[in-house]
Scaffold this active site. Structure first.
Site: not given
Length: 774
Positions: A280, A352, A420
């Site tokens: 991440n 990410h 995302e």
């Protein structure tokens, strides 16, 4: 209007009413409580329709055929039905029925239900107690027998403050505690029955997994009863099969010893899944863009596993501050399995993914996207080479390594991330479908973050045999996901997210509400039947968003209490009844009494009495472990010579970390086992006897009285002061991270296992006082 048009309009407007009518009927069924002694549930009837049981939250009590298992206490069961008329099929709401106590099992007014965490499903109390003898004979043939014996030794000593001998015995020999598996318990894969009489303890289960969970309850009861167990019988089983915790280990370095302690803690409370995000990055790239700096180069990212992957310029995929070798991680997966905790590793892409884009900058997404400041972390989901590249990374861990098993070989489920992504929907769907199919082709069950309501499109995405974390109702709706064929996990951000030190996502501040009001089958504003076969369970999540420019120095042990307390609450809801009978405050009191899992050091002890060490020579073994604030350490010492350039000198150390008299730059500082380094910015004088003091405090902050901060929410003040000859000096600062952080707010533990392992000088005395002096 022509007559034919009117008829067509009538038909079109009536069509949905048929569906609504059947749904209305399904949600208005008459479902009777079973009669005492009934062996079969009386099925509700809708004329002209077929009604079948969809599922129950306690399927070992009422199965899909409606068979009822006898119970030792009135037990609420939530059951739902599938109703079909012709080609039309609907799912009913949950119906709560109470299965009455089995005839002959008279309601008890004797020993009340013992308080364990999570609470027992059923209890039938009897008279008296069984007190464990000084020599305990244990009969257990399970694979975990040695582990249980060791834990029992620790727990009995903790409960009674007396030394106890544990003697394993064989079949046919007299035993005080007997653990056996029997195929006809009908308590399911994780259930167990515990019987306590004046003559001893018997624990039985269908499986060794159920037997192991039973030992957690037994050990907790030994602690709370101080070695005396209440006579009675318990029958216990979980309401949901998946009871999980997701920990972001990418943006906060987490040492392996903490992960192993965490597994023991989760097992102590019957949590069975640890989901770890391997990669991440800092998500607030605007903090750099607004300063006209390039987040591609500046933002923090990490990939925590050893990898062979490197960029064309030599950039390694593996994080350089802290990482786990392939061998180490494979061994950890096996270690967790020994506690019935499944490890779910997650490699996150195409969002990410800054760790990946730094290795392959040619694969940064080029298509249209919102949140353009986050482009640097977006892989090019439209490029077929991207799926091939990420698949090769996965294969490092999914496939055998020569004669060795795959790194992830002990995992049944592997997470592909995929949350995302801010690019085009069709690009996302092609990428997600390709990666899911790849992981499944390697023999693993793939899991993904829900996104398909935001990423609607024509490209099909594999759903059957795929698990999905439902984290946001905007990104993925519960019923849509279930109807698409996904098996779902409640990971709803509004209820189950924690971002430590942040001003948002703070489930840890709402534990009482979660315990009293939250329901694992309510996901956002949608409710699934608790026994729906596609609802696997729930997972709460800790995300380390507050890293990089928003980092304040906290470490994993600073949030250990938060994690443990959250595990207690979520396990209570995922294992226990829909309506818990133990009040929240009583559960918390019980948690304090029961204490942490045997063999764990998640929370370092505080010094309760003064410690004074007369130092004859160094290095010296102190064997005092690690002390947590509040403490006042004073040490008389003399540094003989200036450290050479780059030379380090360690004064005190333990598994937590080191107190260095000289870091590489010659200053006094701290290095934690998570690789984080802090310096006071001052040097110890050479050739002079001085008194060095370290004072650390930890103070809860009253609501509304926290120091003002733009991004950080301060729930406790963690302060440390260094003094030389009575004068405060230096200020603790973080080393090796980007530019400025708002303020250091970390607990400085005191490592007290070894004194002077590489200190060049003399140490005259060492004292540690729990009384705070500044």
């Amino acid at each position: 209007m022509r007559k034919i048009d009117l008829l067509m309009l009538t038909a079109l407007t009536a069509a949905p009413l048929v569906g609504n009518d059947l749904q209305t009927l399904a949600d208005a069924l008459t479902v009777q409580n079973p009669a005492s002694g009934a062996k079969k549930l009386e099925m509700p009837v809708i004329p002209g329709a077929e009604v079948r049981i969809l599922g129950a939250d306690y399927e070992h009590i009422i199965d899909k055929e409606g068979n009822i298992r006898p119970v030792i206490e009135d037990t609420p069961v939530h059951i739902s039905f599938e109703v079909q008329r012709g080609d039309q099929k609907v799912v009913s709401r949950d119906y709560a029925v109470t299965v009455p106590t089995t005839p002959g099992c008279v309601a008890s007014t004797q020993n009340p239900k013992p308080v364990v965490i999570p609470e027992l499903l059923n209890w039938h109390g009897a008279e008296g107690h069984y007190r464990l003898p000084a020599v305990i004979r244990v009969r257990c043939t399970a694979d975990f027998a040695d582990k249980f014996t060791e834990e029992l030794q620790q727990i009995v000593h903790k409960a009674t403050q007396q030394q106890t001998r544990i003697i394993p015995v064989s079949e046919g020999e007299t035993a005080d505690i007997v653990l056996t598996t029997e195929s006809d318990c009908r308590l399911g894969d994780e259930g167990y029955a515990l019987s306590i009489t004046p003559n001893g303890v018997q624990l039985v289960a269908d499986t060794e997994k159920g037997l192991f969970w039973g030992t957690r309850s037994l050990l907790q009861m030994i602690v709370s009863g101080k070695g005396a167990l209440p006579c009675g019988k318990a029958e216990d089983a979980p309401r949901f099969g998946l009871r999980g915790f997701m920990l972001d280990i990418a943006r906060l370095p987490v040492p392996m010893d903490y992960l192993k302690n965490l597994v023991k803690t989760m097992a102590w409370y019957k949590m069975n899944e640890l989901h770890l995000t391997i990669n991440n990055n800092y998500i607030f790239h605007e903090d750099y863009v607004n300063l006209k700096l390039d987040p591609f180069r500046k933002s923090y990212s990490a990939f925590r596993l050893e990898s062979d992957v490197k960029g064309a310029d030599g950039t390694p995929l593996t994080a350089q501050d802290l990482s786990y070798s392939k061998k180490e991680f494979a061994e950890f997966i096996a270690f967790a399995a020994g506690y019935n905790v499944n490890i779910i590793p997650e490699l996150d892409a195409p969002g990410h993914a800054l760790s990946f884009t730094r290795v392959r900058p040619d694969l940064i997404y080029q298509g249209p996207m919102n949140h353009d400041k986050r482009r640097c972390e977006m892989l090019d989901a439209a490029n077929p080479e991207t799926v091939k590249f990420i698949s090769r990374v996965f294969d490092e861990y999914l496939l055998p390594r020569g004669n060795e098993q795959p790194v992830f070989g002990g995992c049944n489920v592997v997470h592909v991330g995929a949350d995302e992504f801010f690019g085009a929907a069709e690009d996302y769907r092609k990428f997600a479908d390709g990666l899911l199919k790849h992981v499944k082709s390697r023999g693993y069950t793939p899991r993904i973050w829900g996104s398909l309501n935001t990423k609607k499109g024509k490209t099909p995405v594999l759903a059957e045999g795929v698990q999905m974390n439902l984290w946001s109702s905007d990104w993925a709706k519960a019923w849509d996901s279930v109807n698409q064929g996904f098996d779902v996990i409640n990971t709803n951000d509004g209820a189950l997210y924690i971002v430590p030190e942040a001003k948002y996502y703070r489930m840890d501040l709402n534990h009482k509400w979660v315990y009293n009001s939250w329901k694992p089958n309510v996901i956002g504003n949608e409710t699934l039947p608790a026994g729906h076969p596609r609802l696997l369970g729930c997972t709460f999540a800790v995300w380390q968003d507050m890293t990089d420019r928003r980092y304040n120095g906290y470490g994993i042990y600073d949030i250990a209490d938060m994690v443990r307390d959250s595990v207690q609450v979520v396990s209570s809801k995922a294992w226990g009844k829909a309506e818990l009978t133990t009040p929240f405050d009583e559960m918390k009191n019980a948690a304090d009494t029961i204490g942490d899992a045997p063999g764990t050091t998640l929370n370092f002890r505080q010094q309760e009495t003064p410690l004074s060490v007369s130092v004859q020579s160094i290095p010296m073994q102190l064997n005092q472990g690690t002390l947590a604030p509040n403490y006042h350490m004073s040490i008389e010492l003399e540094l003989s010579e200036s450290p050479a350039a780059g030379e380090e000198q360690v004064l005190l150390e333990s598994a937590w970390g080191k107190l260095l008299i000289a870091m590489k730059d010659g200053t006094i500082g701290i290095r934690r086992s998570d690789s984080m380094e802090f310096s006071f910015g001052v040097k110890l004088p050479v050739g002079k006897r001085v008194r060095l003091e370290l004072v650390a405090t930890r103070t809860p902050v009253e609501k509304g009285k926290a120091p003002e901060s733009k991004n950080i929410r301060t729930d406790e003040l963690r302060e440390v002061t260094l003094l030389i000859d009575g004068q405060p000096c230096g200020k603790l600062e973080l080393m090796g991270r980007n530019e400025t952080i708002e303020a250091i707010n970390t607990n400085v533990m005191l490592p007290l296992d070894v004194l002077g392992s590489s200190f060049k000088g003399k140490v005259y005395s060492l004292t540690v006082d729990p009384t705070i002096q500044k």
